[in-house]
Design an enzyme around this catalytic site. Structure first.
Site, PDB file in Angstrom:
ATOM      1  N   GLY A  51       0.833  -1.328  -0.286  1.00 40.77           N
ATOM      2  CA  GLY A  51      -0.369  -0.081  -0.050  1.00 40.77           C
ATOM      3  C   GLY A  51       1.096   1.176   0.172  1.00 40.77           C
ATOM      4  CB  CYS A  52      -0.609   5.141   1.224  1.00 45.08           C
ATOM      5  SG  CYS A  52       1.500   6.203   1.259  1.00 45.08           S
ATOM      6  CG  PHE A  53       5.695   4.750  -0.466  1.00 46.09           C
ATOM      7  CD1 PHE A  53       5.416   6.399  -0.005  1.00 46.09           C
ATOM      8  CD2 PHE A  53       6.617   5.003  -1.910  1.00 46.09           C
ATOM      9  CE1 PHE A  53       5.518   6.976  -1.163  1.00 46.09           C
ATOM     10  CE2 PHE A  53       6.680   5.883  -2.546  1.00 46.09           C
ATOM     11  CZ  PHE A  53       5.688   6.915  -2.203  1.00 46.09           C
ATOM     12  CD1 TRP A  54       4.378   9.513   2.022  1.00 43.01           C
ATOM     13  CD2 TRP A  54       2.495   9.414   2.210  1.00 43.01           C
ATOM     14  NE1 TRP A  54       3.969   9.464   1.506  1.00 43.01           N
ATOM     15  CE2 TRP A  54       2.236  10.210   1.004  1.00 43.01           C
ATOM     16  CE3 TRP A  54       0.709   9.837   2.433  1.00 43.01           C
ATOM     17  CZ2 TRP A  54       1.712  10.989  -0.029  1.00 43.01           C
ATOM     18  CZ3 TRP A  54       0.200  10.677   1.229  1.00 43.01           C
ATOM     19  CH2 TRP A  54       0.357  11.637   0.687  1.00 43.01           C
TER      20      TRP A  54
END
Length: 175
Positions: free
Chosen positions: A11-14
């Protein structure tokens, strides 16, 4: 000090940086793009779903302090391994869950861990996270590095959304 590298997409690497960054033995965690067919893609290009890349984190770690096996276990607790086309509210192939392995030892560990998760009954749906050979990893733009430190409010919301989803999944399994 020894150094090894692990690459995970979930998913979002953040939201993928902090859980690893907080562990002893972690030398660095970088956000980036991997698994696609375009050299040096940008965030906008990857987000468009046209490059074949997925958002991922590259973790440099000291295996004498933290093992690859421990990193894989942390990974399973950050993702939805039953959703091949995104994670949580991030949809599309650029958010697919993948463990990118650098060698046969990492492959053996990842496959054994995946099998253990499948057999655990933790999820009612099949585990679809793929295990693939590591390919070139391109660093994301600077504004995407250390998002949890640069944008703590936005990171807290993303983290809370993931936590709620994980809790809902556990309730599904308990029924």
């Amino acid at each position: 000090m020894m150094k090894e590298t692990a690459i995970f997409a979930g998913g979002c690497f953040w939201c993928m940086v902090s859980p690893f960054d907080e562990q002893p033995g972690i030398i660095e965690v970088k956000s980036g793009y991997t698994g696609g067919h375009t050299e040096n893609p940008t965030y906008e290009e990857v987000k468009s779903q046209e490059t074949g890349h997925t958002e991922a984190v590259r973790i440099v770690f000291d295996p004498e302090v933290i093992s690859y096996e421990e990193l894989v276990e942390i990974y399973w607790n950050q993702t939805d391994p039953t959703d091949a086309m995104g994670q949580f509210h991030d949809r599309g192939s650029s958010y697919r869950p993948v463990i990118f392995v650098n060698n046969e030892e990492q492959r053996r560990i990842a496959e054994a861990s995946k099998k253990k998760l499948e057999e655990s009954g933790r999820y009612s749906a099949p585990i679809v996270t793929t295990i693939e050979e590591a390919v070139p990893f391109y660093l994301a733009e600077e504004e995407h590095q250390d998002f949890h430190k640069k944008n703590p409010e936005a990171y807290a919301k993303e983290k809370e959304d993931r936590k709620k989803w994980m809790e809902s999944q556990e309730k599904e399994v308990a029924r």
